[in-house]
Design an enzyme around this catalytic site. Structure first.
Site, short mmCIF file in Angstrom:
data_model
loop_
_atom_site.label_atom_id
_atom_site.label_comp_id
_atom_site.label_asym_id
_atom_site.label_seq_id
_atom_site.Cartn_x
_atom_site.Cartn_y
_atom_site.Cartn_z
N ARG A 196 56.26 54.99 -41.83
CA ARG A 196 57.28 54.05 -42.22
C ARG A 196 57.08 53.66 -43.74
O ARG A 196 57.76 53.49 -44.66
CB ARG A 196 57.80 53.00 -41.55
CG ARG A 196 58.67 53.28 -40.48
CD ARG A 196 59.17 52.28 -39.62
NE ARG A 196 59.74 52.43 -38.33
CZ ARG A 196 61.03 52.75 -38.08
NH1 ARG A 196 61.94 53.38 -39.01
NH2 ARG A 196 61.27 53.13 -36.89
N PHE A 240 61.36 67.46 -40.37
CA PHE A 240 60.93 66.19 -39.91
C PHE A 240 60.55 65.28 -40.89
O PHE A 240 59.24 65.20 -41.16
CB PHE A 240 60.09 66.09 -38.64
CG PHE A 240 60.14 65.17 -37.90
CD1 PHE A 240 60.94 65.01 -36.52
CD2 PHE A 240 59.55 63.73 -38.25
CE1 PHE A 240 61.27 64.00 -35.66
CE2 PHE A 240 59.97 62.60 -37.42
CZ PHE A 240 60.40 62.53 -36.21
N ASP A 269 71.65 62.95 -40.13
CA ASP A 269 71.18 64.14 -39.31
C ASP A 269 72.33 64.70 -38.73
O ASP A 269 73.46 65.42 -39.41
CB ASP A 269 70.34 63.70 -38.44
CG ASP A 269 69.22 64.96 -38.06
OD1 ASP A 269 69.84 66.12 -37.69
OD2 ASP A 269 68.13 65.09 -38.04
N GLU A 287 72.23 53.68 -44.51
CA GLU A 287 71.62 54.77 -43.76
C GLU A 287 70.33 55.29 -44.44
O GLU A 287 70.09 55.29 -45.46
CB GLU A 287 72.37 55.76 -43.20
CG GLU A 287 72.02 56.55 -42.16
CD GLU A 287 71.82 56.02 -40.68
OE1 GLU A 287 70.69 55.47 -40.69
OE2 GLU A 287 72.28 56.09 -39.88
N ASP A 288 69.31 55.58 -43.47
CA ASP A 288 68.08 56.14 -44.07
C ASP A 288 68.26 57.89 -44.31
O ASP A 288 68.04 58.47 -45.08
CB ASP A 288 66.98 55.90 -43.28
CG ASP A 288 66.96 56.24 -41.68
OD1 ASP A 288 68.11 56.69 -41.16
OD2 ASP A 288 65.95 56.16 -41.11
N LYS A 303 70.93 65.48 -44.25
CA LYS A 303 70.70 66.75 -43.90
C LYS A 303 71.68 67.35 -43.22
O LYS A 303 71.95 67.46 -42.18
CB LYS A 303 69.31 66.57 -42.81
CG LYS A 303 68.75 67.69 -42.44
CD LYS A 303 67.64 67.47 -41.15
CE LYS A 303 66.42 66.52 -41.32
NZ LYS A 303 65.87 66.50 -40.34
N LYS A 329 65.65 50.77 -37.69
CA LYS A 329 64.61 50.18 -38.61
C LYS A 329 64.51 51.20 -39.99
O LYS A 329 64.08 50.48 -41.05
CB LYS A 329 63.29 50.11 -37.92
CG LYS A 329 63.16 49.29 -36.75
CD LYS A 329 61.91 49.20 -36.12
CE LYS A 329 62.01 48.57 -34.73
NZ LYS A 329 60.74 49.03 -33.92
N GLY A 330 64.93 52.28 -39.79
CA GLY A 330 64.66 53.16 -41.02
C GLY A 330 65.05 52.87 -42.42
O GLY A 330 64.67 52.98 -43.29
#
Length: 177
Positions: free
Chosen positions: A167, A154, A105, A101-102, A133, A45-46
């Protein structure tokens, strides 16, 4: 992390900075795919807010679809096992695919998604991420288009969440413990 102990940290990137970066990347993507068929696949969802910003700034006819995949399963670190819970519906044969993509990682989920979309006969598969990241990367995934690089925090806001919260923040921040 207990909700009562979480505090939102300082703003890392404002809404204005994000939109300016989306404009720059939109121009780059437009030039890279001019004359080609492009499919944007947002990771739910990000990435939904970032995907809307990017697609408005790509001056090409594009198709869009969404996929939901995770290697986290409710944890804050990867399990290493990628589960796809919502698949793309479009035929990707001979189309250029841009995964939106959000945050990149560990790279575990994206590594599997790239492989999966190539198995669907995509002509090419590249990545456009709001945040990268690299300090957490355990695969060789390297995003092709990056909004901003972030430290090992985070991250929340602008589509990114903690336990489905934050969000809707119109900027990017992080949780302090």
């Amino acid at each position: 992390m207990s909700e009562t102990k979480n505090a939102i940290g300082k703003i890392l990137f404002t809404e204005e900075q994000i939109k300016e970066r989306a404009e720059e990347l939109g121009k780059e993507i437009t030039e890279a795919y001019r004359g080609e068929e492009l499919v944007l696949i947002g990771t739910l969802k990000g990435a939904i807010i970032w995907m809307a910003d990017i697609m408005k700034r790509i001056d090409l006819d594009t198709q869009i679809d969404f996929i939901t995949a995770s290697s986290y399963g409710g944890r804050t670190s990867t399990s290493g096992i990628v589960k796809i819970t919502k698949d793309v519906e479009l035929d990707l044969t001979d189309k250029h695919v841009l995964i939106v993509e959000d945050i990149v990682d560990s790279g575990v989920t994206l590594s599997r998604l790239i492989e999966y979309l190539k198995e669907r006969n995509a002509k090419s598969v590249k990545i456009c991420t709001l945040l990268d990241k690299p300090s957490r990367r355990i695969t060789d995934v390297k995003p092709d288009y990056v909004g901003f690089e972030v430290e090992d925090l985070f991250i929340i806001g602008y589509g990114l969440d903690y336990d489905q919260k934050y969000r809707n923040l119109p900027y990017i921040s992080y949780l302090e413990q």
